[in-house]
Write a protein that holds these residues in place. Structure first.
Motif, short mmCIF file in Angstrom:
data_model
loop_
_atom_site.label_atom_id
_atom_site.label_comp_id
_atom_site.label_asym_id
_atom_site.label_seq_id
_atom_site.Cartn_x
_atom_site.Cartn_y
_atom_site.Cartn_z
N GLU A 17 -36.84 -15.41 1.94
CA GLU A 17 -35.72 -14.53 1.64
C GLU A 17 -34.69 -15.26 0.79
N ALA A 18 -33.89 -14.49 0.08
CA ALA A 18 -32.82 -15.07 -0.75
C ALA A 18 -31.71 -15.64 0.12
N LEU A 19 -31.00 -16.62 -0.40
CA LEU A 19 -29.91 -17.24 0.35
C LEU A 19 -28.78 -16.24 0.60
N LEU A 20 -28.47 -15.44 -0.39
CA LEU A 20 -27.47 -14.39 -0.26
C LEU A 20 -28.14 -13.03 -0.23
N SER A 21 -27.69 -12.18 0.65
CA SER A 21 -28.24 -10.83 0.69
C SER A 21 -27.85 -10.07 -0.57
N LYS A 22 -28.42 -8.90 -0.73
CA LYS A 22 -28.18 -8.11 -1.94
C LYS A 22 -26.71 -7.73 -2.06
N SER A 23 -26.09 -7.35 -0.96
CA SER A 23 -24.68 -6.96 -1.01
C SER A 23 -23.78 -8.17 -1.28
N ASN A 24 -24.04 -9.31 -0.62
CA ASN A 24 -23.22 -10.50 -0.84
C ASN A 24 -23.40 -11.06 -2.26
N TRP A 25 -24.64 -10.96 -2.78
CA TRP A 25 -24.88 -11.41 -4.14
C TRP A 25 -24.13 -10.52 -5.14
N GLY A 26 -24.09 -9.22 -4.87
CA GLY A 26 -23.32 -8.33 -5.73
C GLY A 26 -21.84 -8.66 -5.72
N LYS A 27 -21.30 -8.99 -4.55
CA LYS A 27 -19.90 -9.40 -4.48
C LYS A 27 -19.66 -10.70 -5.23
#
Length: 502
Positions: free
Chosen positions: A132-142
């Motif tokens: 999995e990515a280190l940052l989730s999709k929502s956190n990466w968007g932020k």
């Protein structure tokens, strides 16, 4: 000619009047002049955080409104124009949503955009294979939305697209990679930094990035260093000074130091424990914070004119007017030439058709002359032999990059050929042949394997033939034997012709 200049001057006067009208609209929306100072104490906690976000200052751990307002005052004077711009930008980001990000397809795509970009900052999220990515999709968007306002570009590298590249670079786990120019020279080397923090919150990652970018700026803490840097330096004639009582400069100031690498030197003067106040008075610094531009023509204090507030876009526009790029000069000359050409439409006598014919001819002539004049200047950094815009050592660097790309392409091709050859060798060992060491071509191996599969399928009472002729097992074996004999004779004929061909 004088009539053209008159109309051009008239055109600029109209533009000036329109600009004043637009400023009046801004004044009406804000309720006061855009250059008027605002007391941070009178603002709400939410607006103060918006100002700090636009300036790029971390405010985590400051729960009191008083502490946040003091941090705003330490970083620079707050004007009504900056407040209006910050609130408007926040609304636009909320309406637009997630900012765009680049998805790298492989090693070469990453190299061309990140490592070969000498005047930009990148934040790349590396996703390890089967993880999995280190940052989730929502956190990466932020995170993308937070760093994009400072000119920091973002991207995602999925190791499933190029697993060997991730192994070679040591990306065994999902992580974040930051790319920033290593030196203060123009077109210098790029340094890749991997995030090794334990906390993966957006604020901590942003603080890690800003600390690395701030290290590129020269920091002065003693009066002797300031006196030495204030002297005229032919190597760096234009310098931008920030005098403030901060632990590190704001992010927008650090980002500009990357964009203007090699043209303007950015210096941060830490005044928290300053030893000699008289040295500041001698150079004209009477208050803190202060943004001062030192040029051979003189000293200019940033923030005195309309539109000069503390943001990346405002200071970038100001510095580009002082130290423009080649593209800026080209666009300006293109606009002026076309404005002069359009004057023929008003001074040409005759019918309307004649006027437009003269206009088209004038536009073509002026633009052709302009492009021919600018072509050597625009292409000189790339095609001039032995000399470039960044110095005589640029050409060997370009050749080294091209050679590296060729080596990578050759390595991938050799790997592909070896993989296919190993697969055919494994298949050859499974099909019947006259001897274990018999040499067969790839086409011969495929033909023998097809007939061998037909024979094995017949034993399982399956029909794999193309015409569904339902051959019995003996016929399949006979067909396989004929193929073996034909391929063997073909091999002997080739060997027999070899001496004659030579």
């Amino acid at each position: 000619m004088w009539l053209k200049l008159f109309f051009l001057l008239l055109y600029f006067i109209v533009l000036f009047m329109l600009a004043r009208i637009f400023e009046a609209v801004v004044w009406y929306e804000t309720g006061m002049f855009a250059t008027q100072l605002v007391d941070p104490v009178t603002l709400s906690y939410k607006k103060l955080k918006t100002i700090l976000e636009c300036r790029g200052l971390g405010y985590s751990g400051l729960a009191e409104k008083k502490d946040v307002s003091e941090l705003v005052e330490k970083s620079g004077e707050l004007t009504q124009g900056e407040l209006y711009s910050a609130i408007k930008k926040e609304k636009e980001q909320t309406e637009v949503g997630d900012a765009s990000t680049t998805h790298f397809s492989g090693e070469m795509h990453f190299y061309e955009l990140v490592e070969d970009t000498k005047d930009g900052i990148w934040l790349v999220q590396v996703i390890a294979q089967d993880r999995e990515a280190l940052l989730s999709k929502s956190n990466w968007g932020k995170m993308v939305q937070k760093v994009s306002q400072f000119g920091i570009r973002t991207g995602t590298f999925n190791c499933s697209n190029d697993y060997r590249s991730c192994i070679r670079r040591g990306w065994q786990r999902s992580t974040l990679i930051m790319s920033v120019p290593q030196t203060s020279a123009s077109k210098g080397k790029v340094m890749l930094k991997e995030y090794n923090g334990r906390r993966i919150e957006t604020e901590h990652i942003f603080r890690w990035m800003t600390s690395h970018v701030a290290h590129r700026i020269k920091t002065l803490r003693q009066s002797e260093q300031l006196v030495e840097e204030w002297r005229s330096d032919p190597a760096h004639p234009i310098k931008m000074f920030l005098f403030a009582r901060l632990s590190q400069p704001p992010t927008f100031f650090s980002s500009l130091s990357v964009k203007f690498t090699g043209r303007i030197e950015f210096i941060f003067v830490d005044m928290r424990n300053w030893d000699n106040q008289s040295s500041l008075s001698e150079i004209g610094v009477t208050q803190s914070p202060a943004y001062i531009l030192k040029m051979p023509e003189g000293i200019y204090r940033y923030g005195n004119s309309m539109g000069e507030f503390l943001s990346l876009a405002a200071m970038d526009t100001f510095l580009r007017s002082v130290q423009p790029e080649v593209n800026d000069l080209f666009v300006l000359s293109l606009v002026l030439i076309n404005l002069l050409a359009w004057m023929d439409l008003f001074i040409t006598q005759g019918a309307t058709v004649k006027r437009f014919v003269v206009l088209i001819r004038t536009l073509g002539t002026y633009n052709s002359i302009l492009l021919v004049s600018w072509l050597p200047v625009l292409e000189s950094p790339r095609k001039r032999v032995g000399v470039s815009a960044d110095g005589p050592g640029r050409l060997p660097e370009v050749k080294a990059i091209q050679q590296t790309r060729r080596l990578l392409a050759n390595a991938r091709e050799r790997t592909r050929v070896h993989t296919i050859s190993a697969a055919f060798e494994a298949l050859r060992k499974q099909v019947p042949c006259y001897s274990y060491g018999q040499k067969l071509s790839k086409l011969a191996i495929l033909r023998i394997a097809c007939n061998y599969i037909l024979s094995l399928a017949q034993l399982a009472e399956l029909d794999y033939s193309s015409d569904h002729s339902s051959l019995n097992f003996s016929q399949c074996v006979e067909q396989c034997t004929k193929t073996l004999q034909a391929e063997g004779r073909s091999k002997k004929r080739k060997v027999g012709r070899m001496p004659e061909d030579v």
